[in-house]
Write an enzyme that holds these catalytic residues in place. Sequence first.
Site, PDB file in Angstrom:
ATOM      1  N   LEU A 261       5.074  -8.985   2.749  1.00 15.92           N
ATOM      2  CA  LEU A 261       4.696  -9.341   1.380  1.00 15.92           C
ATOM      3  C   LEU A 261       3.585  -8.444   0.849  1.00 15.92           C
ATOM      4  O   LEU A 261       3.485  -8.224  -0.356  1.00 15.92           O
ATOM      5  CB  LEU A 261       4.220 -10.795   1.332  1.00 15.92           C
ATOM      6  CG  LEU A 261       5.266 -11.860   1.664  1.00 15.92           C
ATOM      7  CD1 LEU A 261       4.619 -13.239   1.715  1.00 15.92           C
ATOM      8  CD2 LEU A 261       6.392 -11.852   0.640  1.00 15.92           C
TER       9      LEU A 261
ATOM     10  N   GLY B 249      -3.398  -5.166   3.446  1.00 22.21           N
ATOM     11  CA  GLY B 249      -4.764  -4.959   2.998  1.00 22.21           C
ATOM     12  C   GLY B 249      -5.613  -4.478   4.143  1.00 22.21           C
ATOM     13  O   GLY B 249      -5.119  -4.184   5.240  1.00 22.21           O
ATOM     14  N   GLY B 250      -6.904  -4.398   3.912  1.00 26.64           N
ATOM     15  CA  GLY B 250      -7.815  -3.936   4.937  1.00 26.64           C
ATOM     16  C   GLY B 250      -7.873  -4.851   6.136  1.00 26.64           C
ATOM     17  O   GLY B 250      -8.293  -4.445   7.219  1.00 26.64           O
ATOM     18  N   PHE B 251      -7.452  -6.111   5.972  1.00 33.91           N
ATOM     19  CA  PHE B 251      -7.533  -7.076   7.057  1.00 33.91           C
ATOM     20  C   PHE B 251      -6.205  -7.262   7.774  1.00 33.91           C
ATOM     21  O   PHE B 251      -6.103  -8.070   8.678  1.00 33.91           O
ATOM     22  CB  PHE B 251      -8.007  -8.433   6.534  1.00 33.91           C
ATOM     23  CG  PHE B 251      -9.433  -8.425   6.085  1.00 33.91           C
ATOM     24  CD1 PHE B 251     -10.330  -7.500   6.586  1.00 33.91           C
ATOM     25  CD2 PHE B 251      -9.870  -9.340   5.153  1.00 33.91           C
ATOM     26  CE1 PHE B 251     -11.643  -7.493   6.169  1.00 33.91           C
ATOM     27  CE2 PHE B 251     -11.187  -9.348   4.726  1.00 33.91           C
ATOM     28  CZ  PHE B 251     -12.084  -8.414   5.244  1.00 33.91           C
ATOM     29  N   GLY B 252      -5.158  -6.588   7.374  1.00 31.64           N
ATOM     30  CA  GLY B 252      -3.882  -6.726   8.056  1.00 31.64           C
ATOM     31  C   GLY B 252      -2.741  -6.913   7.090  1.00 31.64           C
ATOM     32  O   GLY B 252      -2.815  -6.486   5.935  1.00 31.64           O
TER      33      GLY B 252
ATOM     34  N   ASP C 279     -15.100 -13.497  -1.928  1.00 28.54           N
ATOM     35  CA  ASP C 279     -14.112 -12.457  -2.224  1.00 28.54           C
ATOM     36  C   ASP C 279     -13.154 -12.925  -3.316  1.00 28.54           C
ATOM     37  O   ASP C 279     -11.937 -12.783  -3.207  1.00 28.54           O
ATOM     38  CB  ASP C 279     -13.331 -12.086  -0.959  1.00 28.54           C
ATOM     39  CG  ASP C 279     -12.750 -10.667  -1.036  1.00 28.54           C
ATOM     40  OD1 ASP C 279     -13.220  -9.878  -1.875  1.00 28.54           O
ATOM     41  OD2 ASP C 279     -11.834 -10.364  -0.246  1.00 28.54           O
TER      42      ASP C 279
END
Length: 684
Positions: free
Chosen positions: A351, A354-357, A470
């Site tokens: 989907l 991002g920077g986190f996965g 965030d």
Amino acid sequence: MANLNMLLQQFLHVLLFLLIPVSSQPNQLFYDGFLGSNIMSLRGVAEIESNGILKLTDDSSRVVGQAFYPTGLRFKNSSDGKAFSFSSSFALIIFPEYEKLGGHGLAFTIASSKNLKALPSQYLGLLNSTSTGNSSNHLFAVEFDTAQDFEFGDIDDNHVGIDINSLVSIASAPVGYYTGGDDNSTKQNLTLTSGEPIIAWVDYDASQSIVNVTISESSTKPKRPLLSHHVDLSPIFEDLMFVGFSASTGLLASSHYILGWSFKINGPAPPLELSSLPQLPGPKKKHTSLITGVSISGFLALCGFLFGIYMYRRYKNADVIEAWELEIGPHRYSYQELKKATKGFKDKELLGQGGFGSVYKGTLPNSNTQVAVKRISHDSKQGLREFVSEIASIGRLRHRNLVPLLGWCRRRGDLLLVYDFMENGSLDKYLFDGPKTILSWEQRFKVIKDVASALLYLHEGYEQVVIHRDVKASNVLLDGGLNGRLGDFGLARLYEHGANPSTTRVVGTFGYMAPEVPRTGKSTPNSDVFAFGALLLEVACGLRPLEPKALPEDVVLVDCVWNKYKQGRILDLVDPKLNGAFNEREVLMVLKLGILCSNAAPAARPSMRQVVRFLDGEVGLPDELRKPEEVGYQEGFDEFMNSLEPSSFYQMSTSSYAIKTDMDARFPFIDTSLYTLHARGETR
């Protein structure tokens, strides 16, 4: 013999009800167990076990169980429309899936229908998000609640409450009972999730219009009720009403049982004796048998060999369980279950990244429930600490404008979170980069109010202050009805009401991060308000808070909006994709509120409670806003950049900005899905 007597008594009860003429109705019900056909009308996961115990729910997550007497009973006098008095007694047991963490509770219910259109979790299988609070519900309930839901103002996670047409109790009290008389009584506390039988009495005196709720751990009814409240049920009841029970589970689950029940209209309910009610079975005994023809030594050797293989495989595939995992609550999924749901984490199920996965779409194999699985990458800055934060924080948050966390999984280096699937994706896809679908102004304004409501709950409605840290368009998701849901709590931070937030590492996303955060290292509700101000402006303008491709004076959106405001041309910035179809008063209010929330001084920003009042039109915004030098992001941005060592300087490219390499360790707060970079003087 005792079992034979119980069966005979149940048979006589059933026979008595079958012999009642259709034109009449029973005014008394008595069940010391629920054996027999058509004893109760069951819905959801409710069932009657072989020993006669009514099980409303098991320990499955997010289920509803309802059990009602099959036919409606007359609760009002046809001549004067007054509600009859009634009395009920029942014995209940609640077994939580996790010790001391109940979810969610059960309710004694009198409703105008036995087919309630209800949701699980905090709705207790009684109502849903749109029906709660409606006078057309004609619902009376006494809830035995084991989860504190701040959306409904619950006093704690172990209380009894009286509900009228809503899950907001008109009266409630912590669970307990009084010993002694009315004048000289002492309260003894009880725990609903103890797994021990509790008897409850619910009595309504029509002559005095008073509801009394009494509970005890024995069959003897205390003289003093736990809860008394004056209310006339005549307007609530219709002529015919259905009486029974409802229960639900959420992320946390409990098994809810009714051992016995008595009920009477215009008189005291027949007493229940715990000793005569069916009992829950104890732990199952383990049995072993010898294998014929195998010697003892050979049998032991074979067992040892098989056990060794089993332990090796188990160790190889084991999910290490640590102490914190037993305390955080939400449902833990197996890795294989999530792997199957996402078809092996295939790219076609992806989907977004991002920077986190990465986030994958999945379908749980057992329930066919669509979910979104967030798989945190091995090299992500969102490690175990943030993973635990997201589970522990959002796992206990309950609000209609938050993305519900269904569960989680940890398998060696793989960290996964399972959310409700939001069919319409994230808000940013409807605002930027030539969206395929354009949200109307009415839809955008609704999303803005949804996010504001969620932030108000986080800041003031939960037992602790929750700072999201965030808030941005990509973290606002839209469900099937295009309702805004705030998600991604990986950076959330909690602290007690009245306390000061501690200094922590700087996190957030450029353009949404308040200028004081890089300077002080402290995130507060005011910094969430700043981010919400940026969200307001981008929803109204269809522009990101930082637009590197724009002219120098238009790079920072809030500065651009301020300049247009000074010129009296602020409506020139309204998203042209709306084609002029918008409510001018609402748009002007949103733009001015965006400027107000973007003030450089945290104390000058409104609270989220004030923001909600502005959006609801309860109060008006100031006619004149403060000067741009006192608003905006640029001051904090410049101060942050000037604080960097010369060797670490990077220049904003013509398209985007980010920080990498050695800066990652010092400032791990850039969402690299939005930005790229190149070093000063470097050729791209």
